[in-house]
Design a protein around this motif. Structure first.
Motif, mmCIF file in Angstrom:
data_model
loop_
_atom_site.group_PDB
_atom_site.id
_atom_site.type_symbol
_atom_site.label_atom_id
_atom_site.label_comp_id
_atom_site.label_asym_id
_atom_site.label_seq_id
_atom_site.Cartn_x
_atom_site.Cartn_y
_atom_site.Cartn_z
ATOM 1 N N GLY A 268 11.559 23.476 3.263
ATOM 2 C CA GLY A 268 11.967 25.133 2.519
ATOM 3 C C GLY A 268 11.922 24.800 0.701
ATOM 4 N N PHE A 269 13.036 24.093 0.309
ATOM 5 C CA PHE A 269 12.762 23.738 -0.628
ATOM 6 C C PHE A 269 11.779 24.023 -1.713
ATOM 7 N N ALA A 270 11.165 22.621 -1.371
ATOM 8 C CA ALA A 270 9.800 22.650 -1.974
ATOM 9 C C ALA A 270 9.082 23.867 -1.895
ATOM 10 N N ASP A 271 8.724 25.065 -0.521
ATOM 11 C CA ASP A 271 8.203 26.139 -0.615
ATOM 12 C C ASP A 271 8.455 27.561 -1.266
ATOM 13 N N ALA B 152 28.199 20.968 -7.477
ATOM 14 C CA ALA B 152 28.483 22.527 -6.510
ATOM 15 C C ALA B 152 26.669 23.378 -7.079
ATOM 16 N N ALA B 153 27.112 23.481 -8.716
ATOM 17 C CA ALA B 153 25.654 24.042 -9.635
ATOM 18 C C ALA B 153 23.920 23.218 -8.486
ATOM 19 N N GLY B 154 23.819 22.291 -8.621
ATOM 20 C CA GLY B 154 22.876 21.493 -7.967
ATOM 21 C C GLY B 154 22.647 22.003 -6.734
ATOM 22 N N VAL B 155 23.836 21.609 -5.960
ATOM 23 C CA VAL B 155 24.014 22.351 -4.233
ATOM 24 C C VAL B 155 23.284 24.350 -4.250
ATOM 25 N N TYR C 53 19.644 24.296 -5.401
ATOM 26 C CA TYR C 53 18.811 23.944 -3.870
ATOM 27 C C TYR C 53 18.685 25.081 -3.035
ATOM 28 N N ALA C 54 20.165 25.417 -2.444
ATOM 29 C CA ALA C 54 20.109 26.439 -1.929
ATOM 30 C C ALA C 54 19.071 27.904 -2.209
ATOM 31 N N ALA C 55 19.145 27.953 -3.388
ATOM 32 C CA ALA C 55 18.465 29.194 -3.631
ATOM 33 C C ALA C 55 17.241 29.487 -3.440
ATOM 34 N N LEU C 56 16.487 27.736 -3.894
ATOM 35 C CA LEU C 56 14.771 27.614 -3.486
ATOM 36 C C LEU C 56 15.203 27.434 -1.795
ATOM 37 N N GLY D 232 22.808 31.490 -10.397
ATOM 38 C CA GLY D 232 23.178 30.921 -9.805
ATOM 39 C C GLY D 232 24.227 29.498 -9.489
ATOM 40 N N PRO D 233 23.220 28.491 -10.377
ATOM 41 C CA PRO D 233 24.077 27.611 -10.750
ATOM 42 C C PRO D 233 24.937 27.532 -11.641
ATOM 43 N N PHE D 234 24.801 28.358 -13.181
ATOM 44 C CA PHE D 234 26.450 28.310 -13.520
ATOM 45 C C PHE D 234 26.957 29.026 -13.075
#
Lengths: 355, 543
Positions: free
Chosen positions: B320-323, B394-397, B400-403, B434-436
């Motif tokens: 999903g994150f790539a798509d 948390a920023a990385g998650v 990833y979650a947004a993508l 979001g990450p910020f």
């Protein structure tokens, strides 16, 4: 508190996690008056440790669970025989799946719960303490390792005989190279660019319905309708049917002629408001299969690129850049829609050699 | 591990077993005289594994992989990895007579004509989804507790490669049935690879054995799926576990636990029982999912055909994150020049995600450089005690979650009756901003929790008991924590930012400046663990 067999023998001072006086490295703050570790708390007894009744109950639970597990396995075997798949009855697959699955799930879960319960309720839960040692080898070991390498170097002349060494490196680098060449065989001996640039469409090819292959008459294309189209003859191909379809798939739509904003040079590519565009998205190649009749927009369901049919399918939203290529069409003497030529540019996703 | 003592072990074992007699003893003796296995039992049998629920995540991954191997082996006996055209003649009536590949037809046969075949297919697919999910959660656990620190940096990298391989296994397996959905997935891969400058066209040409879809890809993915990738995964899992043995497991802070010990259950018998039992639990839960929940109903999709596609199609979750990244790229990013077509609408997601996962892989080395900490760490950090690391995570998650959520943009739009464009623009904003926001919030929450811990250590916890003083004032009685509980709250290292100092030649290098800057970013806001002096003072305040 029990100690394991190999603990405590060669206790080297590993670095403290918490500011002891011997933490000079890095930027860790050395706290002189840190709170001292109170040591392990006293061991709490479980109910099964103190109450023989509870202990026996736990034992009963464990072996009952194991028996239940056996029942589950037997049930799964019985279900395999009792619920065969009957080709006449579609529901039989579901029953077969359900009952074999239930049996196996019961067997596995009862077994798992039983073993874990045995461990947690009956086995000794006294915490065992193991000593850690630094991961690095001891100084003697490391010295010996260095020594071995030196001996090996001396005995082989690896460092001294540079010609041998360097030619060995050369040979080791060269020998896998033939494998790279071998992999050329993964693709045929044709030019991919040539293949990607042409489709099955050519002058006079009739537009046919997908998937039936029935040719389409212009009068059958009513206002507002959209047809999924393939070139006539595609279905009769012996080989490469899908490869050709992946390039030649077309969407046919009829708009009011006054709604079409056509470029002067493409004025005669449509017929009475009927236009044909490649169905293969110019982004990464999904079929742009969703047509919104009211707005004349095409939507790619994969990544939501939107194309405006009224304006030569230019991109109005989404990641795609290029408009969908247009197939120039006309009508033959019998009233069937035909292609005037192949697409005038490669269809589908962009590729390096495209331009 | 102390297998070095093996030279003396067999003789003692021999002596003992001779004495005790019996069939088991005789068999043990027979094996040991030929394998010296008693040394392995001696070295590993009472190895200690600490207990914590979060340590089970890696176990879930391992056990679901075993389930994948078992169910997958069964499937290979029935599956035909061939794209030759056949007319389906199985039990599923709606597709009878339809032209499809042998791969699709045999998958339908597994589902409708092999007893238990559908169950095994679904078990295989669910286990695969769980496998990737468990690896992901395990990585998050390792990250947020700082378990990747020395000496475990290399094991982090191995685990990371396993995560990538698991996704590759997932994708190759997903593509095998040659149904409409998986064919479209391959179509997207084909389109993406074609977007790579210079070599993209040729890579897809070689991958597919000519033009997409060709007749080779299923067979080739099958080789990767059942031979090459599993072999590498098994080898890396073995190496991963060897390192767990060499390093010994990390433990959470707790009374009595130090960097020089490890406390927990010995492998024999308790850990073996818990771990072995847990394997059956994981297997059982996957079996329940395979029994009750349909997954990948290819009979609803039909065989692959380049022309139709259904709306609302989704990849398996881990793709999903790539798509999503492909969907979120703004329009118009494709240019012609310098001898070719530059598809930045594909390159930016590819390179962006590449950099993101590269950052994940090398994070342990980055943090080690910034902190300058060369000590071994076996006691885990509670996430709050490493606020900057936790905030970065948390920023990385969030990124990833947004993508990942963006891969469902069309579903979100149709389910919540909002515009497609609105969803995409919101997701674009979320991916960037979001990450910020997550970084800032997580860091503040960590610092606040640390302050709360300090408060509890110094003044006790709120007991809930309200007392009215003679003067009429109400107070809540605070109970002091006992020394064991207190230790959990104070056992962490404090770091202070690195000072810039000139090197031997009196210079200050750019690298040093950068390091000092990063160190300041990491450690400027920090809360020290409570010291003995502070405790004494606080007692003085109270009495």
């Amino acid at each position: 508190m029990a100690k394991d067999d190999n603990g405590g023998k060669e206790l080297a001072a590993a670095d403290s996690s918490h500011g002891g006086p011997d933490v000079p490295i890095g930027t860790a703050v050395v706290t002189r008056d840190a709170i001292a570790n109170p040591g392990f708390p006293p061991h709490d007894l479980r109910i099964t440790d103190v109450d023989p009744k509870a202990n026996r109950r736990a034992e009963r639970t464990v072996y009952t669970l194991f028996y239940v597990s056996i029942v589950g396995s037997v049930f799964a075997i019985a279900a395999y025989m009792a619920f065969p798949i009957n080709p006449e009855d579609p529901g039989s697959v579901r029953l077969n799946n359900l009952f074999i699955g239930l049996g196996l799930s019961l067997a596995l879960l009862a077994l798992g719960i039983g073993i874990v319960h045995w461990g947690k309720a009956l086995m000794s839960n006294h915490e065992v303490i193991d000593e850690r040692h630094p991961v690095r080898g001891s100084d003697e070991t490391r010295a010996r390792a260095v020594e071995i390498f030196e001996i090996a170097n001396e005995e082989s002349g690896f460092g001294r005989r540079t010609l041998i060494r360097n030619s060995l490196f050369g040979a080791l680098i060269a020998f896998p190279l033939p494998a790279v060449v071998l992999f050329r065989g993964l693709g045929p001996d044709t030019d991919p660019v040539e293949l990607l640039s042409h489709t099955l469409w050519k002058k006079g090819t009739r537009l046919a319905m997908d998937p039936s292959g029935t040719p389409i008459k212009a009068v059958d294309v009513t206002l507002g309708s959209a047809f999924h189209v393939i070139p006539e003859g595609l279905q009769d191909l012996e080989h490469g049917k899908l490869e050709e379809k992946a390039k030649a798939a077309v969407l046919l739509m009829r708009l009011k002629p006054e709604d079409l904003n056509e470029l002067p040079e493409r004025k005669d590519w449509s017929y009475d408001g009927i236009v044909a565009y490649s169905k293969i998205c110019t982004h990464v190649g999904c079929p742009v299969a969703l047509y919104e009749q009211q707005t004349h927009h095409l939507l790619c369901p994969c990544h939501q690129s939107q194309f405006d049919v009224a304006n030569h399918c230019e991109v109005i939203f989404g990641p795609a850049k290029r408009p969908l290529p247009q197939l120039p069409i006309a009508v033959d003497s019998e009233g069937y829609l035909i292609a005037q030529s192949d697409f005038t540019e490669p269809v589908g996703p962009s590729f390096w050699e495209r331009s | 591990m102390t297998t070095t003592e093996s030279s003396t072990a067999p003789s003692t074992a021999l002596a003992e077993t001779k004495k005790s007699g019996g069939l088991t003893a005789a068999a043990s003796n027979y094996i040991d005289e030929r394998t010296s296995i008693s040394a392995a039992v001696k070295g590993l049998g009472r190895k200690v594994f600490p207990d914590h629920w979060s340590f089970m995540l890696g176990e879930v991954a391992l056990y679901s992989f075993v389930v994948i191997l078992l169910s997958g082996s069964f499937l290979t006996f029935f599956f035909q990895a061939s794209m030759s055209e056949v007319h389906y003649d199985g039990s599923f009536v709606p597709l009878k007579g339809i032209e499809m590949s042998a791969a699709m037809a045999s998958t339908l046969d597994i589902s409708f004509d092999v007893r238990g075949g559908l169950l095994m297919r679904q078990v295989h697919h669910w286990a695969a989804l769980l496998f990737v999910a468990a690896i992901g959660l395990h990585m998050l656990r390792v990250y947020f507790t700082g378990a990747f620190r020395k000496p475990r940096e290399l094991n982090w990298v191995i685990g990371f490669i396993l995560f990538i391989l698991a996704m590759a296994e997932g994708f190759t397996g997903y593509s095998l049935p040659d149904d409409l959905l998986s064919g479209n997935g391959l179509r997207i891969i084909d389109g993406m690879v074609k977007g790579i400058p210079l070599v993209g066209t040729w890579i897809t040409f070689l991958l597919f054995g000519g033009e997409f879809p060709g007749t080779d890809i299923v067979g080739r993915l099958y080789s990767l799926h059942i031979l090459l990738l599993p072999a590498i995964i098994v080898a890396l899992i073995a190496l991963h576990l060897v390192f767990v043995v060499v390093h010994k497991h990390t433990q959470y802070p707790g009374a009595g636990r130090t960097n020089q010990n490890v406390a927990g259950a010995p492998i024999l018998p308790l850990f073996a029982a818990k771990g072995g039992g847990f394997f059956f639990l994981v297997f059982g839960v996957i079996m329940l999912m395979g029994t009750f929940f349909t997954i990948n109903p290819i009979w609803n999709y039909g065989p692959y055909d380049p022309s139709p596609v259904s709306a609302g199609t989704q990849p398996d979750w881990y793709i999903g994150f790539a798509d999503g990244a492909l969907r979120l790229i703004p329009p118009g990013l494709e240019f012609v020049g310098l001898g070719g077509t530059w598809s930045f609408n594909i390159l930016i997601p590819l390179v962006g995600l590449g950099l993101f996962i590269l950052l994940v892989m090398i994070y342990p080395f980055i943090e080690a450089w910034i902190t300058g900490d060369k000590r071994e760490h076996h006691v885990l950090d509670r996430p709050r005690n490493a606020p900057t690391r936790t905030a970065i995570g948390a920023a990385g998650v969030t990124f990833y979650a947004a993508l990942w959520a963006a891969a469902g943009s069309d579903i979100i739009a149709t389910h919540f009756h909002v515009t497609m464009e609105g969803v995409i623009h919101t997701m674009q904003a979320l991916t960037i901003l979001g990450p910020f926001a997550a970084y800032f919030i997580a860091k503040r929450v960590c610092l606040a929790l640390q302050k709360k811990d300090r408060e509890i250590v110094l003044h006790g916890y709120e007991s809930g008991r309200i007392v009215r003083l003679p003067g009429g004032e109400y107070i809540e009685v605070h109970q002091p924590v006992n020394e064991y509980e207190r230790w959990k709250l104070v056992d962490y290292s404090e770091y202070k930012p690195l000072m810039i100092r000139p090197d031997a030649r009196g210079r200050i290098t750019t690298g040093q400046r950068m390091r000092a800057g990063l160190s300041r970013w990491f450690f400027e806001d920090r809360i020290s663990p409570v010291s003995t002096t502070e405790i004494e003072q606080s007692h003085g305040d109270h009495h």
